[in-house]
Write an enzyme that holds these catalytic residues in place. Structure first.
Site, short mmCIF file in Angstrom:
data_model
loop_
_atom_site.label_atom_id
_atom_site.label_comp_id
_atom_site.label_asym_id
_atom_site.label_seq_id
_atom_site.Cartn_x
_atom_site.Cartn_y
_atom_site.Cartn_z
N HIS A 84 1.25 -1.20 0.26
CA HIS A 84 -0.36 -0.17 0.31
C HIS A 84 0.77 1.25 0.10
O HIS A 84 0.66 1.99 -1.01
CB HIS A 84 -0.77 -0.11 1.62
CG HIS A 84 -1.09 1.02 1.43
ND1 HIS A 84 -1.26 2.27 2.04
CD2 HIS A 84 -3.28 1.92 0.46
CE1 HIS A 84 -1.94 3.40 2.42
NE2 HIS A 84 -3.05 3.70 1.07
N GLU A 135 2.17 1.59 -3.26
CA GLU A 135 0.81 2.49 -4.11
C GLU A 135 0.84 3.85 -4.28
O GLU A 135 1.25 4.05 -5.37
CB GLU A 135 -0.62 1.58 -3.67
CG GLU A 135 -1.56 2.55 -4.65
CD GLU A 135 -2.78 2.83 -3.18
OE1 GLU A 135 -3.28 1.46 -2.73
OE2 GLU A 135 -3.23 3.70 -3.66
#
Lengths: 432, 412
Positions: free
Chosen positions: B48, B51
């Site tokens: 994450h 990302e």
């Protein structure tokens, strides 16, 4: 080797083909706007009523009247209604806004007839059984308590109360005990006074056929029903604030929620389209000044946005963000810095072009798909009683606003002295 | 019927094209086959965090969002335990810009210490905003490690703790990129008013030159069967008690997956569902009640959760839920009930197909777990579930030893 530094040739959309809804008037005078588009055999019907929060005289009445409509009617019990709608794959959403209320129903085309039959029953014949009202009170009370444990809800309320005043329908809010004062009779009365064909407007979207329209006529258009809502005169509000910082204590909060804003005008105001551009530069897209400064440069927050909240007769410019508690004051300073910067420095051409592209893209996207189109029209035609020329004015503002005009608007509408800072969390900026 | 064309580049990138002439917007979806389950247990939250870093720009394109926004495009991404998914929507005339941007950051990210430091702060704030500063926000941080003892689903995508994110170093970031972000570990789907020919030309031009990479093979130890019931009680400053029951369920590709999904719908999808009718309204034990599946690719969780009405005891709340689950396992469902949840599924699915971006995301995902065309058969496959399937799944899954229970106790 491919040149990866030079972008492919591409241009911002200059024009957006704006569709128009067909407007039908039912026998009883109810307007039905139709957006017929899409191959998937589904549709959505929005029933809008002049029955929002501002029409109530007691907290939660507007909300309860709408929410409990499917919880028992003259001919069906709450569980029969739920079962009927669920079985046909129909989803019924209810929302109460300050200025209006809406039922949004999603249906497979092949069950639209079955669905609408029940929606008619729900809209026209609710009986508000005591035990259903009681369940609503208990669960609603608890859910509201949970909401009020969130700093963002607290900061938002406090800002609106500060801007509109605690006696204005837009500025006053229920607390959990408000539920104790509502009985079945309040809801029946509100329903009888506000849910009638004269207060109703319908939007129908999706894969719509003539059959859909004749069903709508059959269930909602053949005769007049119910009463027309009485007009409401809203209290006058002072455009200029009287508080600079309002603080709501939440002792253990690891983040502070900030809502920073001021009263503005509705979308009908001549400055509105240009204010949209100004708001976007500040915080209306990912690359906005506030996102760049407070998220991407400082890392104080996960996100920060500027927007103009719509009311029929007003508007609120606001900047909203949740920041680490230890960054509360720094974040406020940076936000004020950005407001002052846009007042004093002309926006450079490169940035202005970027904002134009971004806004035109947002505009294009708001007409992408049958339900987006219908949603846009609800807020245009129904909510603000505007016509399609609003869109041309908006596009014109996006494409022609000058850096000088942006500064002028920022000085006119975003004076730091006119701005209220609402903070909810553990750190009181007044005490710093 | 959604028609799909496909081709694969020499470097292994799989490309899907869905021609949709009705929309002025093109959707461009790039799915990477990497998620939080591929993280090191001592460095969770990495997929994450990564990302976020993907938006930090490259040497060729220093600011990622700008060139896209300038021409009316928009982009975002999400990370799950299984995948990381990036998407762009933009005016169809400008499609090549999406290829340029996504291929560039697949080719080489510009990892700077400064970008890493900022995004670490942003993600820590996200951790606080979504997990720590919300009532009941830390539930998944508690429930996952209770239910999983071996499998990396034991942590949520945000990571186990903010410290893992704070501790991420630049070299770890680089390693993660080169071992997971690769043309041969991604699926691209383009939908809109565009032909396969056009997409093929653009894909070859922009993604073609990127070399294959050595993707770290996935070797995740399966979660051993749970053999005894697990309980955890925590106290938090929230207004009301809440209860969570988590049962291990089948994987996404298991034949029972759809029956399990429908089982959760029978319990709580819609106001006529059992939990709503019997426990919220009938017995008035809860102010809010829900049953849902996590929907993960590896064996996931079936969760039943409710917020208790003030004054109701955990025991009464738990027993009432268990009674409902047992009744499903013993008596099963009626044909009418089953037809109802199938109709609801069909309706929800049909509405999903009206959103072109959602279609592009789903096609990429179906391709990852099988093939994209499956999207056309999904409603039929759900239709094929029988009441016997539902009963069998309920009987197998709803046992005490397969359950992790969390009492989330309010201190007022």
């Amino acid at each position: 080797m491919i040149d990866r530094k030079t972008p492919p040739i591409a241009n911002a959309p200059k024009n957006v083909a704006i569709p128009q809804a067909e407007c039908h008037i039912l026998t009883n005078g109810v307007k039905v706007y139709v957006v017929n588009k899409g191959e998937v055999e589904v549709c959505r019907i929005d029933l809008l009523f002049d029955a929002g929060v501002k029409f109530q005289t007691k907290h939660l009445v507007a909300n309860g009247t709408l929410y409990l409509m499917p919880e028992g009617t003259k001919n069906f019990s709450a569980s029969q209604i739920a079962d009927h709608l669920d079985f046909h794959g129909s989803y019924i959403n209810r929302a109460t806004y300050n200025d209006f209320s809406r039922l949004t129903v999603y249906s497979l085309n092949r069950y639209f007839s079955e669905t609408l039959k029940m929606v008619e029953e729900v809209v026209k014949q609710p009986i508000y059984p005591n035990h259903e009202v009681d369940i609503w009170r208990t669960t609603g009370k608890q859910e509201l308590s949970v909401q009020l444990g969130k700093t963002n809800a607290l900061a938002q309320r406090t800002l609106l109360t500060s801007l509109f005043g605690a006696n204005h329908p837009y500025g006053k809010f229920p607390v959990p005990t408000s539920y104790d004062n509502i009985g079945s009779s309040d809801l029946k009365e509100f329903h009888a006074a506000n849910y009638g064909s004269a207060s109703c407007t319908i939007f129908l979207s999706g894969n719509v056929t003539d059959n859909h329209l004749s069903l709508v006529e059959k269930h909602f258009g053949s005769a007049t029903w119910g009463e027309k809502s009485k007009g409401i005169i809203l209290p006058q509000v002072e455009l200029n604030r009287n508080e600079s910082v309002v603080f709501t204590q939440k002792a253990d909060a690891v983040q502070s929620s900030l809502r920073i804003g001021r009263l503005l005008f509705p979308r009908t105001h001549p400055d509105f389209p240009e204010m949209v551009v100004l708001t976007t530069i500040l915080g209306g897209y990912f690359g906005s000044r506030l996102m760049k400064n407070i998220r991407e440069d400082k890392g104080f927050t996960y996100g920060i946005h500027a927007s103009i909240l719509p009311f029929t007769d007003a508007g609120v410019f606001q900047i909203s963000t949740d920041v680490g508690a230890n960054h509360t004051q720094d974040a406020i300073n940076e936000i004020l810095f950005e407001i002052k910067r846009i007042q004093s420095e002309p926006v450079e051409q490169l940035e202005l072009d970027l904002v134009r592209g971004s806004l035109m893209g947002q505009f294009l996207r708001s007409f992408n798909g049958q339900f987006s189109i219908s949603e846009s029209f609800i807020w245009l035609l129904y909510f603000n009683n505007l016509d399609y020329s609003f869109y041309s004015r908006q596009i014109n503002a996006i494409q022609t606003i000058s850096p000088t005009r942006i500064m002028e608007l920022a000085n006119k509408w975003l004076k730091v002295d006119d701005i209220t800072i609402s903070v909810a969390g553990s750190v009181n900026p007044n005490s710093i | 019927m959604i028609t799909i064309e496909r081709f694969t580049l020499n470097n292994g990138l799989r490309v899907l094209v869905h021609h949709d002439p009705t929309t002025p917007i093109s959707s461009f979806n790039l799915l990477y086959n990497v998620g939080a389950r591929d993280e090191n247990p001592d460095r969770t939250g990495f997929a994450h965090l990564f990302e976020h870093l993907m938006f930090g720009g490259t040497t060729n394109i220093p600011v990622f969002d700008e060139p896209l926004e300038r021409i009316g495009g928009e982009n975002n991404a999400f990370t799950s335990n299984d995948i990381t998914n990036y998407y762009i929507t933009l005016p169809k005339e400008n499609l090549e810009t999406a290829f340029w941007l996504e291929s560039d950051r697949m080719q080489a990210l510009d990892f700077s210490q400064r970008s890493l430091d900022t995004q670490k702060n942003v993600v820590v704030e996200e951790f606080r905003q979504s997990y720590l500063n919300q009532p009941y926000g830390d539930v998944w941080l508690l429930l996952r490690p209770l239910a999983y003892k071996v499998h990396p689903y034991m942590w949520p995508t945000i990571g186990k703790t903010p410290e893992h994110i704070e501790g991420a170093s630049l070299s770890e970031v680089k390693d993660f990129f080169f071992s997971h972000y690769a043309p041969n570990n991604a699926i691209l789907c383009v939908s809109g008013n565009v032909t396969k020919q056009e997409v093929e030309t653009l894909a070859n031009k922009w993604f073609g030159p990127i070399e294959r990479r050595n993707v770290t093979p996935r070797s995740i130890a399966p979660e051993p069967e749970q053999t005894e019931s697990r309980k955890l009680t925590v106290e938090r400053n929230v207004p009301f008690d809440a209860i969570y029951l988590a049962f291990h369920m089948s994987s996404r590709l298991h034949p029972d997956f759809r029956a399990t999904d429908l089982l959760s719908d029978i319990l709580s999808n819609g106001k006529s569902s059992r939990l709503h009718q019997n426990l919220l309204k009938g017995k008035r034990l809860f102010s809010d009640i829900d049953a849902f599946i996590s929907g993960d690719n590896d064996p996931g969780l079936f969760v039943v959760t409710g917020r208790l009405i003030d004054g109701v005891s955990f025991e009464d709340a738990e027993n009432a839920i268990i009674e409902e689950l047992n009744s499903l396992a013993e008596q099963g469902v009626t044909e009418y009930e089953l037809e109802k949840v199938k109709n609801r599924f069909e309706s929800k699915f049909a509405f999903g197909l009206t959103d072109p971006l959602e279609v592009a995301i789903n096609l990429s995902f179906y391709e990852l777990i099988g093939e994209a065309e499956e999207i056309n058969f999904e409603v039929d496959r759900y239709r094929n579930v029988t009441s016997d399937d539902i009963k069998r799944v309920a009987k197998t899954m709803f046992t005490a030893k397969n359950c992790s229970t969390l009492y989330y106790k309010s201190i007022k």
